[in-house]
Scaffold this active site. Structure first.
Site, PDB file in Angstrom:
ATOM      1  N   THR A 134      43.429  44.063  30.357  1.00 49.65           N
ATOM      2  CA  THR A 134      41.980  44.275  30.421  1.00 49.65           C
ATOM      3  C   THR A 134      41.626  45.365  31.432  1.00 49.65           C
ATOM      4  OG1 THR A 134      39.964  43.204  31.224  1.00 49.65           O
ATOM      5  CG2 THR A 134      41.988  42.318  32.057  1.00 49.65           C
ATOM      6  N   ASP A 135      40.475  45.986  31.242  1.00 56.51           N
ATOM      7  CA  ASP A 135      39.997  46.973  32.229  1.00 56.51           C
ATOM      8  C   ASP A 135      39.512  46.279  33.507  1.00 56.51           C
ATOM      9  OD1 ASP A 135      37.661  45.813  31.214  1.00 56.51           O
ATOM     10  OD2 ASP A 135      36.618  47.716  30.886  1.00 56.51           O
ATOM     11  N   GLU A 136      39.366  44.948  33.459  1.00 54.02           N
ATOM     12  CA  GLU A 136      38.819  44.239  34.631  1.00 54.02           C
ATOM     13  C   GLU A 136      39.770  44.298  35.827  1.00 54.02           C
ATOM     14  OE1 GLU A 136      36.785  40.556  33.657  1.00 54.02           O
ATOM     15  OE2 GLU A 136      36.355  41.294  31.636  1.00 54.02           O
ATOM     16  N   TYR A 159      40.315  35.547  37.000  1.00 59.34           N
ATOM     17  CA  TYR A 159      40.845  36.039  35.717  1.00 59.34           C
ATOM     18  C   TYR A 159      41.501  37.403  35.892  1.00 59.34           C
ATOM     19  CZ  TYR A 159      40.713  38.529  31.232  1.00 59.34           C
ATOM     20  OH  TYR A 159      41.046  39.294  30.139  1.00 59.34           O
ATOM     21  N   LYS A 163      45.424  38.632  35.529  1.00 60.34           N
ATOM     22  CA  LYS A 163      45.839  39.687  34.588  1.00 60.34           C
ATOM     23  C   LYS A 163      46.511  40.831  35.357  1.00 60.34           C
ATOM     24  CE  LYS A 163      45.360  39.972  30.682  1.00 60.34           C
ATOM     25  NZ  LYS A 163      46.174  39.476  29.529  1.00 60.34           N
TER      26      LYS A 163
HETATM   27  P1  NAD Z   1      41.203  34.206  23.455  1.00 63.49           P
HETATM   28  O1  NAD Z   1      40.860  33.320  24.590  1.00 63.49           O
HETATM   29  O2  NAD Z   1      40.282  34.296  22.291  1.00 63.49           O
HETATM   30  O3  NAD Z   1      42.632  33.813  22.870  1.00 63.49           O
HETATM   31  C1  NAD Z   1      43.728  33.475  23.693  1.00 63.49           C
HETATM   32  C2  NAD Z   1      44.769  32.807  22.804  1.00 63.49           C
HETATM   33  O4  NAD Z   1      45.908  32.483  23.640  1.00 63.49           O
HETATM   34  C3  NAD Z   1      44.286  31.502  22.168  1.00 63.49           C
HETATM   35  O5  NAD Z   1      44.644  31.469  20.811  1.00 63.49           O
HETATM   36  C4  NAD Z   1      45.036  30.429  22.954  1.00 63.49           C
HETATM   37  O6  NAD Z   1      45.305  29.257  22.186  1.00 63.49           O
HETATM   38  C5  NAD Z   1      46.313  31.161  23.332  1.00 63.49           C
HETATM   39  N1  NAD Z   1      46.957  30.586  24.524  1.00 63.49           N
HETATM   40  C6  NAD Z   1      46.357  30.284  25.706  1.00 63.49           C
HETATM   41  N2  NAD Z   1      47.252  29.742  26.542  1.00 63.49           N
HETATM   42  C7  NAD Z   1      48.453  29.734  25.885  1.00 63.49           C
HETATM   43  C8  NAD Z   1      49.758  29.300  26.235  1.00 63.49           C
HETATM   44  N3  NAD Z   1      50.021  28.770  27.435  1.00 63.49           N
HETATM   45  N4  NAD Z   1      50.755  29.444  25.326  1.00 63.49           N
HETATM   46  C9  NAD Z   1      50.496  29.974  24.106  1.00 63.49           C
HETATM   47  N5  NAD Z   1      49.275  30.370  23.709  1.00 63.49           N
HETATM   48  C10 NAD Z   1      48.262  30.260  24.596  1.00 63.49           C
HETATM   49  O7  NAD Z   1      41.436  35.642  24.115  1.00 63.49           O
HETATM   50  P2  NAD Z   1      41.126  37.098  23.530  1.00 63.49           P
HETATM   51  O8  NAD Z   1      39.758  37.458  23.885  1.00 63.49           O
HETATM   52  O9  NAD Z   1      41.596  37.171  22.122  1.00 63.49           O
HETATM   53  O10 NAD Z   1      42.100  37.954  24.466  1.00 63.49           O
HETATM   54  C11 NAD Z   1      43.461  38.171  24.100  1.00 63.49           C
HETATM   55  C12 NAD Z   1      44.119  39.022  25.166  1.00 63.49           C
HETATM   56  O11 NAD Z   1      43.440  40.259  25.303  1.00 63.49           O
HETATM   57  C13 NAD Z   1      44.115  38.378  26.553  1.00 63.49           C
HETATM   58  O12 NAD Z   1      45.350  38.656  27.162  1.00 63.49           O
HETATM   59  C14 NAD Z   1      42.980  39.079  27.275  1.00 63.49           C
HETATM   60  O13 NAD Z   1      43.228  39.133  28.660  1.00 63.49           O
HETATM   61  C15 NAD Z   1      43.031  40.449  26.647  1.00 63.49           C
HETATM   62  N6  NAD Z   1      41.745  41.182  26.604  1.00 63.49           N
HETATM   63  C16 NAD Z   1      40.612  40.576  26.104  1.00 63.49           C
HETATM   64  C17 NAD Z   1      39.432  41.298  26.032  1.00 63.49           C
HETATM   65  C18 NAD Z   1      38.163  40.701  25.453  1.00 63.49           C
HETATM   66  O14 NAD Z   1      37.108  41.330  25.510  1.00 63.49           O
HETATM   67  N7  NAD Z   1      38.217  39.536  24.853  1.00 63.49           N
HETATM   68  C19 NAD Z   1      39.390  42.630  26.488  1.00 63.49           C
HETATM   69  C20 NAD Z   1      40.573  43.214  26.983  1.00 63.49           C
HETATM   70  C21 NAD Z   1      41.743  42.471  27.032  1.00 63.49           C
HETATM   71  P1  TYD Z   2      31.527  37.924  29.191  1.00 64.32           P
HETATM   72  O1  TYD Z   2      31.293  37.963  27.719  1.00 64.32           O
HETATM   73  O2  TYD Z   2      31.847  36.606  29.834  1.00 64.32           O
HETATM   74  O3  TYD Z   2      32.654  39.012  29.508  1.00 64.32           O
HETATM   75  P2  TYD Z   2      33.199  39.561  30.937  1.00 64.32           P
HETATM   76  O4  TYD Z   2      32.705  38.709  32.010  1.00 64.32           O
HETATM   77  O5  TYD Z   2      34.692  39.456  30.777  1.00 64.32           O
HETATM   78  O6  TYD Z   2      32.720  40.978  31.008  1.00 64.32           O
HETATM   79  O7  TYD Z   2      30.238  38.508  29.916  1.00 64.32           O
HETATM   80  C1  TYD Z   2      29.718  39.794  29.599  1.00 64.32           C
HETATM   81  C2  TYD Z   2      28.548  40.050  30.531  1.00 64.32           C
HETATM   82  O8  TYD Z   2      27.483  39.139  30.230  1.00 64.32           O
HETATM   83  C3  TYD Z   2      28.863  39.822  31.996  1.00 64.32           C
HETATM   84  O9  TYD Z   2      28.123  40.753  32.793  1.00 64.32           O
HETATM   85  C4  TYD Z   2      28.350  38.413  32.259  1.00 64.32           C
HETATM   86  C5  TYD Z   2      27.141  38.319  31.354  1.00 64.32           C
HETATM   87  N1  TYD Z   2      26.841  36.969  30.832  1.00 64.32           N
HETATM   88  C6  TYD Z   2      25.542  36.430  30.966  1.00 64.32           C
HETATM   89  O10 TYD Z   2      24.637  37.078  31.520  1.00 64.32           O
HETATM   90  N2  TYD Z   2      25.319  35.186  30.465  1.00 64.32           N
HETATM   91  C7  TYD Z   2      26.286  34.445  29.859  1.00 64.32           C
HETATM   92  O11 TYD Z   2      26.016  33.299  29.433  1.00 64.32           O
HETATM   93  C8  TYD Z   2      27.598  35.015  29.714  1.00 64.32           C
HETATM   94  C9  TYD Z   2      28.699  34.242  29.060  1.00 64.32           C
HETATM   95  C10 TYD Z   2      27.827  36.280  30.214  1.00 64.32           C
END
Ligand code: NAD
Ligand code: TYD
Length: 352
Positions: A134-136, A159, A163
């Site tokens: 993630t970019d975070e 988080y 990461k």
């Molecule tokens: P998500 O929470 O939707 O999915 C995570 C998956 O991992 C789920 O299916 C869960 O069952 C599985 N999982 C969790 N713990 C596990 C374990 N111990 N063993 C096996 N499986 C397990 O997450 P996402 O949003 O699809 O993100 C996927 C990846 O991409 C993550 O690594 C996250 O850090 C990264 N990422 C997410 C975003 C975003 O905006 N969602 C952006 C950049 C990077």
């Molecule tokens: P989120 O979807 O949780 O992603 P991330 O924290 O990983 O960027 O949140 C996106 C933005 O929205 C973040 O600035 C937090 C804000 N947010 C709210 O204001 N209310 C909410 O209920 C949630 C879940 C997020």
């Protein structure tokens, strides 16, 4: 097009991004075998993959990446050629409530996978461990500037700290053992099949049900939103064309302040629901800010665009409308994922 036969392990393939990646890889590469390893936590849902579950080049394996004995045996018996690692705890608010779970899955689970791959792969030729991040990890930006690949790490939530730690382990294995890896760091994703605890699906669901929309703090926080399918396309392209040892940032140059995005979400949802446009804005409720809330994220994806040839395929307005329509017409999916074990948390967290 790569015509080699390969066995690829995708971890977290039942989650949001993982399910889009599994779908893309299984359909695009019929000569690959895609193994989806997932623990099926609250965030993992096999309903995300019903369209591919009976394809001959797809296998689901239920398991936990932190289980060393199970993972070691899995690598020994399958001899994967590559790993694309997405399994993680992914929600910042949950990491604030329970950091330990994030260390276990995101840090320990990654190290368990790294060890299993390193010990199983007799030679690293033609092998790859792709770590999806993630970019975070880069921390929080001021009003200007972008994250580039060598922006110093400055994670600020449990988080992003977990990461960042996992990213460091993946790079350390490359430097120490010559382990074949790539990492990509992506901005916020949106699209179908995202668990409705993250901003966009939570708010669409609440608009539909006429529930309050909880805006954290002043609502002026900025995120850089990318359509999940474009992220999956980037992962495919980096997997096949990325240089080992390298990092690629992924993002669509699409920054939105939360309040602007929330207004757009309300108005487009009103249109799709046949309500008076603007009426759902009355659901907006300012609530206590998230502790340590990062002000702004923004990605510079020039390296990915110039070296790999990736480009976002759709505009945000197209993608967002499509996403809103998807959640409004997939009531059963929403009901299923927000019932059962998650229900209590969901209700405590979000009901006014
Ligand atoms: P998500 O929470 O939707 O999915 C995570 C998956 O991992 C789920 O299916 C869960 O069952 C599985 N999982 C969790 N713990 C596990 C374990 N111990 N063993 C096996 N499986 C397990 O997450 P996402 O949003 O699809 O993100 C996927 C990846 O991409 C993550 O690594 C996250 O850090 C990264 N990422 C997410 C975003 C975003 O905006 N969602 C952006 C950049 C990077
Ligand atoms: P989120 O979807 O949780 O992603 P991330 O924290 O990983 O960027 O949140 C996106 C933005 O929205 C973040 O600035 C937090 C804000 N947010 C709210 O204001 N209310 C909410 O209920 C949630 C879940 C997020």
């Amino acid at each position: 097009m790569d015509h080699k036969q390969r066995k690829i392990l995708i971890t977290g393939g039942a989650g949001f991004i993982g399910s889009h990646l599994v779908r893309l890889m299984v359909n695009k590469y019929p000569h690959y075998h895609i193994y989806n390893l997932d623990k099926l936590t609250y965030a993992g849902n096999l309903e995300n993959l019903t369209d591919v579950e009976s394809l001959p080049n797809y296998t689901f394996i239920k398991g936990d990446i932190t289980d060393t004995a199970f993972i070691t045996e899995l690598f020994a018996s399958h001899q994967f050629d590559g790993v694309i690692h997405l399994a993680a705890e992914s929600h910042v608010d949950r990491s604030i409530a329970n950091p330990t779970a994030f260390v276990e899955t995101n840090v320990l689970g990654t190290v368990v996978l790294l060890n299993a791959a390193k010990n199983c792969w007799k030679s690293f030729d033609d092998k790859l461990f792709y770590h999806v991040s993630t970019d975070e990890v880069y921390g929080s930006l001021g009003e200007t500037g972008f994250f580039v690949e060598d922006t110093p790490y400055d994670p600020r939530s449990p988080y992003s700290a977990a990461k960042a730690s996992s990213d460091h382990f993946v790079r350390a294995y490359h430097h120490t053992y010559g382990f074949p890896m790539v990492i990509s760091n992506c901005s916020n994703n949106y699209g179908a099949y995202q668990f409705p605890e993250k901003l966009i699906p939570l708010f669409i669901n609440n608009i539909k049900n006429e529930k309050p929309l909880p805006v954290y703090g002043d609502g002026k926080y900025t995120r850089d939103w990318l359509w999940v399918v474009d992220h999956a396309r980037a992962i495919d392209m980096v997997y096949h064309n990325g240089k080992h040892g390298e990092t690629y940032n992924v993002g669509g140059k699409n920054e939105w302040k939360n309040m602007d995005l929330i207004h757009l979400l309300c108005d487009v949802a009103d249109e799709e629901l046949g309500r008076e446009v603007g009426s759902s804005r009355s659901l907006i409720t300012f609530v206590k800010d998230r502790p340590g809330h990062d002000r702004r994220y923004a990605i510079d994806a020039t390296k990915l665009e110039t070296e790999i040839g990736w480009k976002a395929s759709i505009t945000f307005k197209e993608g967002l409308r499509d996403t809103i329509k998807w959640y409004l017409s997939n009531e059963e999916w929403l009901t299923n994922v927000t019932s059962g074990a998650y229900k209590e948390y969901y209700q405590n967290q979000y009901q006014s």
